[in-house]
Design a protein around this motif. Structure first.
Motif, PDB file in Angstrom:
ATOM      1  N   LYS A 181      11.960   9.769  -6.942  1.00 43.13           N
ATOM      2  CA  LYS A 181      13.417   9.896  -6.954  1.00 43.13           C
ATOM      3  C   LYS A 181      13.804  10.905  -8.041  1.00 43.13           C
ATOM      4  O   LYS A 181      13.484  10.713  -9.218  1.00 43.13           O
ATOM      5  N   ARG A 257      23.470   4.952 -13.925  1.00 43.32           N
ATOM      6  CA  ARG A 257      22.583   4.059 -13.160  1.00 43.32           C
ATOM      7  C   ARG A 257      21.607   4.868 -12.306  1.00 43.32           C
ATOM      8  O   ARG A 257      20.423   4.528 -12.223  1.00 43.32           O
ATOM      9  N   GLU A 260      18.924   6.063 -14.532  1.00 50.42           N
ATOM     10  CA  GLU A 260      18.017   4.970 -14.904  1.00 50.42           C
ATOM     11  C   GLU A 260      17.039   4.633 -13.779  1.00 50.42           C
ATOM     12  O   GLU A 260      15.906   4.228 -14.030  1.00 50.42           O
ATOM     13  N   GLU A 261      17.493   4.804 -12.525  1.00 43.60           N
ATOM     14  CA  GLU A 261      16.647   4.452 -11.385  1.00 43.60           C
ATOM     15  C   GLU A 261      15.765   5.618 -10.931  1.00 43.60           C
ATOM     16  O   GLU A 261      14.941   5.461 -10.035  1.00 43.60           O
ATOM     17  N   SER A 262      15.933   6.790 -11.532  1.00 44.15           N
ATOM     18  CA  SER A 262      15.182   7.973 -11.097  1.00 44.15           C
ATOM     19  C   SER A 262      13.841   8.063 -11.815  1.00 44.15           C
ATOM     20  O   SER A 262      13.585   7.385 -12.813  1.00 44.15           O
TER      21      SER A 262
END
Length: 440
Positions: A181, A257, A260-262
């Motif tokens: 991601k 967010r 943070e999720e990547s």
């Protein structure tokens, strides 16, 4: 994409609330102000063992001269073309609206070509459910009107039963799960959405010269030129004292967010403005979250009077401002002229590969013990630190454990020396490295 549902309708009927319920997460921003959703927003869900993609769209307004509403209309039509099933959403509480009738005219050209369901939202009482009958006057939709409350979920089960009946093939769960991601971050108006659209070869997100055009974090699968990953476009991040409205506040939260999720962050700068304090903050935030980082300087075509050393001077300025963070590669691009755009993506993919790289323990010891022998840790209080063994730990980011007799006496300067040698021998460009010392 297979098994795709598009949620469409005029502004403020509850499309994003239904989207969040169908995907089981609060992914889309919701607000009582119309026009909050602008781009096509994708998510995944499942019902009775059948997986689907849901597309949330902006509110459709016919005949407006507003630049955003014109672009939203394009996005809505693209979503309808892409969908296997269309949910035309109306608001029972507000009743039949002129904009509903205008949008029904748009949907009539799709009638008979794909299933269209009329969904009357906010029908959370019997009286409201009975009032939904007036929407039959719109003359679109397959069969009965589905009365639901996307807020509390009532009626959504019956709606999904009807929708998934059109999905024949069992579809794999979350087709994008496990893919790298890559999030595109930066201040407003640096060219994030333009880069996103250029790479995807379509107008996936709305692009204007107005700062704050993108509000949600928009993610799409990129599968071309041998690459396969999730690309995430985010809202521009600006300083807290510049954020005045609730919607922008939530946009910033969504961007953080998404970061943070990547796995890897492409941080875009504007070449005409140089590196500013907020750029440094964004890079620092990605570093603190242990993300791979690629710095992309966009609008390089607008820099006039380039000299032989212009790139080097610009790069030196960036590295000075972000110090002590020294590992991100810096790419100079122009999205407008398509200059070095694919170089930026190839670099981001390489950074992901560096981030997930595992160095064999035997190779690690062969190389690093030789470097340690050549440059021993300095003695502290007359005591010699002896490093005997090194191994890479099974973590999401590269972390190396050095086993020694006196771990408490190893200084930060020597830790930096070891990090530099690891980068030199094993290429961890763009990736933060962790080094710990343990008692042998």
């Amino acid at each position: 994409m297979k098994n795709t549902i598009a949620i469409v309708g005029r502004p403020n009927v509850g499309k994003s609330t239904l989207f969040n319920r169908l995907v089981g997460q609060r992914k889309a921003i919701m607000d009582n102000e119309s026009g909050v959703t602008r781009d096509r927003h994708y998510g995944y869900g499942d019902w009775t063992g059948k997986y689907y993609t849901v597309i949330d769209t902006g509110g459709y307004v016919h005949g407006s001269d507003d630049v955003f509403e014109e672009e939203i209309r394009k996005q809505v039509k693209l979503a309808i073309d892409e969908a296997d099933v269309v949910l035309f959403m109306v608001d029972v509480d507000a009743g039949l609206h002129g904009l509903d009738e205008e949008f029904a005219n748009v949907l009539r050209r799709y009638q008979g070509k794909k299933p269209i369901y009329l969904v009357a939202n906010k029908a959370d009482t019997n009286a409201r459910a009975h009032a939904a009958g007036e929407f039959y006057a719109l003359g679109v939709g397959d069969g009965d009107i589905f009365t639901i409350s996307s807020q509390n979920g009532s009626g959504t089960g019956d709606l999904l039963d009807a929708v998934v009946s059109h999905f024949d093939d069992p579809w794999e769960e979350e087709p994008d799960s496990g893919l790298p991601k890559i999030a595109v971050l930066g201040r407003p108006n640096v060219g994030k959405s333009s880069l996103f659209n250029l790479l995807l070869g379509e107008e996936r997100t709305i692009v204007t010269d107005i700062a704050g055009t993108t509000r949600d974090a928009i993610q799409t699968r990129y599968n071309a030129f041998g690459n396969d990953f999730i690309l995430v476009d985010t809202a521009g991040l600006r300083r807290k004292n510049k954020v005045h409205e609730d919607i922008e506040f939530y946009s910033v939260l969504r961007s953080i967010r998404a970061m943070e999720e990547s796995d890897v962050c492409i941080v875009m700068l504007d070449a005409t403005r140089g590196i500013e304090a907020q750029d440094v903050n964004i890079i620092g935030l990605a570093d603190r979250n242990r993300k791979g980082i690629v710095i992309v300087v966009n609008k390089w075509d607008l820099i006039e009077d380039k000299q032989t050393n212009t790139v080097k001077e610009f790069e030196d300025q960036i590295r000075e401002k972000i110090a002590p963070i020294s590992y991100p590669p810096i790419i100079f691009t122009s999205v407008l002229t398509k200059q070095r755009v694919h170089k930026a993506i190839e670099t981001a993919v390489q950074v992901y590969n560096n981030k997930t790289k595992k160095v064999p323990t035997s190779q690690l010891n062969e190389v690093m013990l030789r470097e340690i022998e050549a440059h021993q840790p300095p003695s502290v209080k007359g005591k010699m630190v002896r490093i005997k063994y090194v191994t890479q730990l099974p973590t999401h980011n590269p972390v190396f454990a050095f086993f020694c007799n006196l771990p408490q006496y190893v200084k930060d300067s020597y830790s930096r020396y070891l990090e530099n040698r690891l980068r030199e021998h094993f290429d961890f460009t763009g990736v933060p490295i962790g080094i710990i010392f343990r008692k042998k």
